[in-house]
Write an enzyme that holds these catalytic residues in place. Structure first.
Site, mmCIF file in Angstrom:
data_model
loop_
_atom_site.group_PDB
_atom_site.id
_atom_site.type_symbol
_atom_site.label_atom_id
_atom_site.label_comp_id
_atom_site.label_asym_id
_atom_site.label_seq_id
_atom_site.Cartn_x
_atom_site.Cartn_y
_atom_site.Cartn_z
ATOM 1 C CE LYS A 187 7.399 -3.927 -0.129
ATOM 2 N NZ LYS A 187 6.887 -5.230 0.326
ATOM 3 C CD GLU A 263 -4.713 -4.112 -10.311
ATOM 4 O OE1 GLU A 263 -5.726 -3.931 -9.595
ATOM 5 O OE2 GLU A 263 -4.123 -5.193 -10.430
ATOM 6 C CB CYS A 297 -7.644 -6.416 -7.469
ATOM 7 S SG CYS A 297 -6.875 -7.113 -8.915
ATOM 8 C CD GLU A 394 -10.305 -5.123 -2.505
ATOM 9 O OE1 GLU A 394 -9.466 -4.354 -2.015
ATOM 10 O OE2 GLU A 394 -10.245 -5.545 -3.668
#
Ligand code: NAI
Ligand code: MG
Length: 496
Positions: A187, A263, A297, A394
């Site tokens: 997806k 991840e 990331c 983040e």
């Protein structure tokens, strides 16, 4: 209709599939829903694509199951490899088109998008090479037994990917899963469905049997959640936010205990020692945070510089960052395009406001760029303390903090002072410092005198809350195989 004619400034007119790619065909969703795809450079609708709901996930999983238990099981490892190599070749032949679609839908600079597509081909070809080299062992125990292990595929793999590298994450997920003999339902992110649908057409052209690779466009809370909790999905691989990563694990635990690899995010330190080559360090620190508009990331979002060179470094880093060309992704010199969506834009701007309010100083940037599109100026905050939100969380945008440190021990301590552990970098000309600090940093990847140097042969993944499992390299094969032990009793001695 499951395709439309679109146009990009770089590649001209092309046929864009818009359907769900299930069992080798582009189809409409069962519920007939579609959703709009936005161009982040001008906030306009590019087209609409078909949306997968739970029912479509069921159909795709059934197709993947049928392929796994049937034709795909009977393919030789060599043939699996050939399909992947063929797909890699097709990525290269269609490099300009695929890159242009990435720039259109995601907003990334065309020069960078081309690198992404080249890396996809490298990754797919690399795993094509692995397909016939996945081997077990013979293990001697006693003279009257013969024991061996096999590395078998896991089965139907659900894969959920983000929007920051729409095609590259697709290749990272598909490559090892297919090499190991699994089938997949992948997806894409709702912000960036277009390039993977063109890649799905290439899957067909490469000759993969129907059902081996299924590609769904859809939303996380609907199609993503359906994959994570599906009783007939044997494994889920996810890249995205830590919040959703936790939900995926819970869904796996609450359904069929499917295997999980994650991840997730990061808040990676980029540490510059006083003996570093300063020109190089500035280039890599700039690239470390501002590459892909900070939507990485592994972005080097916390910069730490040894105090003796801090003032000079900051001055020169500011100058360097303000020279990054921000604008039209199709511009030949553009380094930074728009953020991917309104939501991400708002999230980043609220972090910037939060930084200003908490007393951090904007050294450069700190504002929206232009009036149209989700553009944000490259932003550097100084005067930060370790407890500030902008230093701990983040941001996933072109925003970093910079602070000084005194000793090697300080650098290691602050480098490790978040809940994340995805990546880190050390800049120094002293080999001992490089090795000592790399060893002490709790991160899945440490770069020395560089940043963001990803390669398909090198494992990538997180320590701590940055993830579970490794992608890329030989290590990724462990995520997509399970070990079977076969123990054969020799001779005719009676038991007991
Ligand atoms: P997200 O984690 O919501 O989305 C990533 C993928 O997960 C998308 O395909 C999405 O549809 C899917 N998803 C969302 N909710 C789901 C659910 N409940 N079940 C199953 N799948 C689900 O990330 P989002 O909202 O796009 O970005 C938010 C933040 O996440 C970013 O600001 C960034 O900090 C982080 N992020 C990290 C990425 C990475 O590479 N590690 C990539 C994208 C975002
Ligand atoms: Mg888009």
């Amino acid at each position: 209709m499951t395709s439309v004619q679109l146009e990009t400034p770089h590649s001209g007119k092309y046929e864009q599939p818009t359907g769900l790619f299930i069992n080798g065909e582009f189809v409409k969703g069962v519920d007939g829903k579609t959703f709009e795809v936005i161009n982040p450079s001008n906030e306009k609708v590019i087209t609409s694509v078909h949306e997968a709901t739970e029912k479509d996930v069921d159909i795709a999983v059934a197709a993947a199951r049928k392929a796994f238990e049937g034709p795909w099981r009977k393919e030789t490892p060599e043939q699996r490899g050939k399909y992947l190599v063929k797909l890699a070749d097709l990525f290269e032949q269609n490099l300009d088109l695929l890159a242009a679609i990435e720039s259109l839908d995601n907003g990334k600079a065309i020069s960078m998008a081309k690198v992404d597509v080249g890396m996809c081909a490298g990754c797919l070809r690399y795993y094509g090479g692995w397909a016939d080299k996945i081997e077990g062992k013979v293990i001697d125990t006693t003279p009257d037994t013969f024991n061996y292990t096999k590395k078998e595929p896991i089965g139907v793999c659900g894969q959920i990917i983000p929007w920051n590298f729409p095609l590259l994450m697709w290749a990272w997920k598909i490559g090892p899963a297919i090499a190991c003999g699994n089938t997949v339902v992948i997806k894409t992110a709702e912000q960036t469905p277009l390039s993977a649908l063109v890649a799905a057409r290439l899957v067909k052209e490469a000759g993969f049997p129907p059902g081996v690779i299924n590609v769904l466009s859809g939303f996380g809370k609907i199609a993503g959640a359906a994959i994570a909790s599906h009783m007939d999905v044997d494994k889920v691989a996810f890249t995205g936010s830590t919040v959703v990563g936790r939900q995926i694990m819970k869904a796996a635990a609450g359904s069929n205990l499917k295997k999980v690899t994650l991840e997730l995010g990061g808040k990676s330190p980029n540490i510059v020692f006083e003996d570093a080559d300063i020109d190089n360090a500035i280039s890599w620190v700039n690239f470390g945070i501002f590459f892909n508009h900070g939507q990485c990331c592994c972005a080097g979002s916390r910069v730490y510089v040894q105090e003796s060179i801090y003032d000079t470094f900051l001055q020169r880093f500011k100058e360097r960052a303000s020279k990054n060309v921000v604008g039209d992704p199709f511009g030949a010199d553009t380094f930074q395009g728009p953020q991917v969506s309104q939501v991400q834009f708002d999230r980043i701007m609220s972090y910037i406001e939060e930084g200003k309010k908490s007393g951090a100083k904007v050294e450069t940037g700190g504002e929206r760029k232009g009036k149209e599109g989700f553009f944000i100026e490259p932003t550097i905050f100084s005067n930060v303390t370790e407890d500030m939100k902008i230093v701990q969380e983040e941001i996933f945008g072109p925003v970093c903090s910079i602070a000084k440190f005194k000793t090697k021990e300080d650098a290691i301590r602050i480098g490790n002072s978040t809940t994340y552990g995805l990546a880190a970098a050390v800049h120094t000309s002293n080999l001992n410092t490089a090795i000592e600090v790399s060893n002490a940093l709790k991160a899945g990847t440490v770069w020395v005198n560089a940043y963001n140097m990803l390669h398909h042969q090198l494992p990538f993944g997180g320590f701590k809350e940055s993830g579970i499992g490794r992608e890329l390299g030989e290590a990724a094969l462990d995520n997509y195989t399970q070990v079977k032990t076969v123990s054969i009793r020799l001779g005719d001695a009676l038991f007991g």
